[in-house]
Design an enzyme around this catalytic site. Structure first.
Site, PDB file in Angstrom:
ATOM      1  N   HIS A 116     -39.296 -34.757   5.951  1.00 46.77           N
ATOM      2  CA  HIS A 116     -38.554 -33.542   6.281  1.00 46.77           C
ATOM      3  C   HIS A 116     -39.486 -32.413   6.718  1.00 46.77           C
ATOM      4  O   HIS A 116     -39.067 -31.485   7.388  1.00 46.77           O
ATOM      5  CB  HIS A 116     -37.750 -33.054   5.074  1.00 46.77           C
ATOM      6  CG  HIS A 116     -36.770 -34.051   4.553  1.00 46.77           C
ATOM      7  ND1 HIS A 116     -35.751 -34.558   5.327  1.00 46.77           N
ATOM      8  CD2 HIS A 116     -36.647 -34.639   3.345  1.00 46.77           C
ATOM      9  CE1 HIS A 116     -35.035 -35.404   4.602  1.00 46.77           C
ATOM     10  NE2 HIS A 116     -35.568 -35.491   3.404  1.00 46.77           N
ATOM     11  N   HIS A 167     -43.682 -21.707   4.940  1.00 43.68           N
ATOM     12  CA  HIS A 167     -43.131 -21.265   3.650  1.00 43.68           C
ATOM     13  C   HIS A 167     -44.139 -21.539   2.547  1.00 43.68           C
ATOM     14  O   HIS A 167     -44.503 -22.695   2.316  1.00 43.68           O
ATOM     15  CB  HIS A 167     -41.824 -22.010   3.349  1.00 43.68           C
ATOM     16  CG  HIS A 167     -40.689 -21.610   4.233  1.00 43.68           C
ATOM     17  ND1 HIS A 167     -39.578 -22.390   4.442  1.00 43.68           N
ATOM     18  CD2 HIS A 167     -40.510 -20.473   4.958  1.00 43.68           C
ATOM     19  CE1 HIS A 167     -38.747 -21.744   5.263  1.00 43.68           C
ATOM     20  NE2 HIS A 167     -39.296 -20.597   5.597  1.00 43.68           N
TER      21      HIS A 167
HETATM   22 ZN    ZN Z   1     -39.242 -24.384   3.904  1.00 43.07          ZN
END
Ligand code: ZN
Length: 243
Positions: free
Chosen positions: A83, A127
């Site tokens: 992912h 992130h």
């Molecule tokens: Zn993320």
């Protein structure tokens, strides 16, 4: 292909308590974002009112206190979980914000960006996922623009895990500091994980300033994932976005 995806989901469940879901999910098709909440009882939060990502706009002026960064050079492992591509961080790096200390666990990437700022999408977003001692999450987001090669990414990208399930140790240990803009002013809102189980109560800090990555660096990330890994924008609802 099917086998690789299955492997990725098993691995996600076992390596990261914070970004994992036991259910299999995808960015398109039957197991895509529109159906995440229905895929498993664990994913019920995916249909919540405080989901990420969002379009950051309609800002409320606020006196936001600076984030204190205490990052060591400790990113020592890079993996492809099917992912995203993620760099795992050894213990001992923290941020302090709003009177609390959050430890850096890992950082990973999305292309194109998940959050957008005043309607503007970016080619890539990082992130930085942190947790406090009680498991409360704080994510710092950094937008990448296409431009000069990113020196901070260079070593990690040379060990790019090509297949879902691949994991490599980084001989040249990485610092998360190298991926942050010099000026660390930020936008602030409450949101969620952007992947199942979409847990809410995540404090989001999106850097106002961008960093650059070369076309080649961005495309080599997209290449190993085979598809865009950005969840569609979620409704802001009653939330405020501070600047
Ligand atoms: Zn993320």
């Amino acid at each position: 292909m099917k086998k690789a995806i299955l492997l990725a989901c098993v691995m996600l469940a076992s390596t990261s308590a914070f970004s994992s879901s036991k259910s299999h999910w995808a960015y398109s098709g039957h197991e895509g974002p529109e159906n995440w909440a229905k895929l498993s009882a664990d994913n019920i939060a995916c249909s919540g009112n405080n989901q990420s990502p969002i379009n950051l706009s309609g800002f409320i002026e606020s006196e936001l206190t600076p984030i204190t960064f205490n990052y060591k050079k400790a990113g020592d492992e890079i993996l492809n979980n099917g992912h995203t591509v993620q760099v795992n961080y050894k213990k001992g790096s923290h941020i302090q914000i709003e009177g609390q200390t959050f430890e850096l666990l890992q950082f990973h990437f999305h292309a194109p960006s998940e959050n957008v700022i005043n309607g503007k999408s970016y080619p890539m977003e990082a992130h930085f996922v942190h947790a406090d001692i009680k498991g409360n999450l704080a994510v710092i987001a950094v937008m990448f623009e296409k431009g000069a090669e990113n020196k901070g990414l260079k070593n990690a990208w040379s060990k790019m895990p090509e297949e879902a399930g691949d994991k490599h140790s980084l001989t040249t240990v990485m610092s998360a500091n190298d991926l942050l803009p010099e000026n660390r002013d930020y936008y602030r809102f409450n949101g969620s994980l952007t992947t199942p189980p979409c847990t809410e109560g995540v404090r989001w800090f999106v850097m106002k300033n961008t960093v650059s990555a070369s076309d080649k660096q961005i495309s080599s990330f997209s290449h190993v994932l085979h598809e865009a890994n950005n969840r569609p924008l979620q409704n802001v609802n009653a939330r405020v976005i501070l600047k």
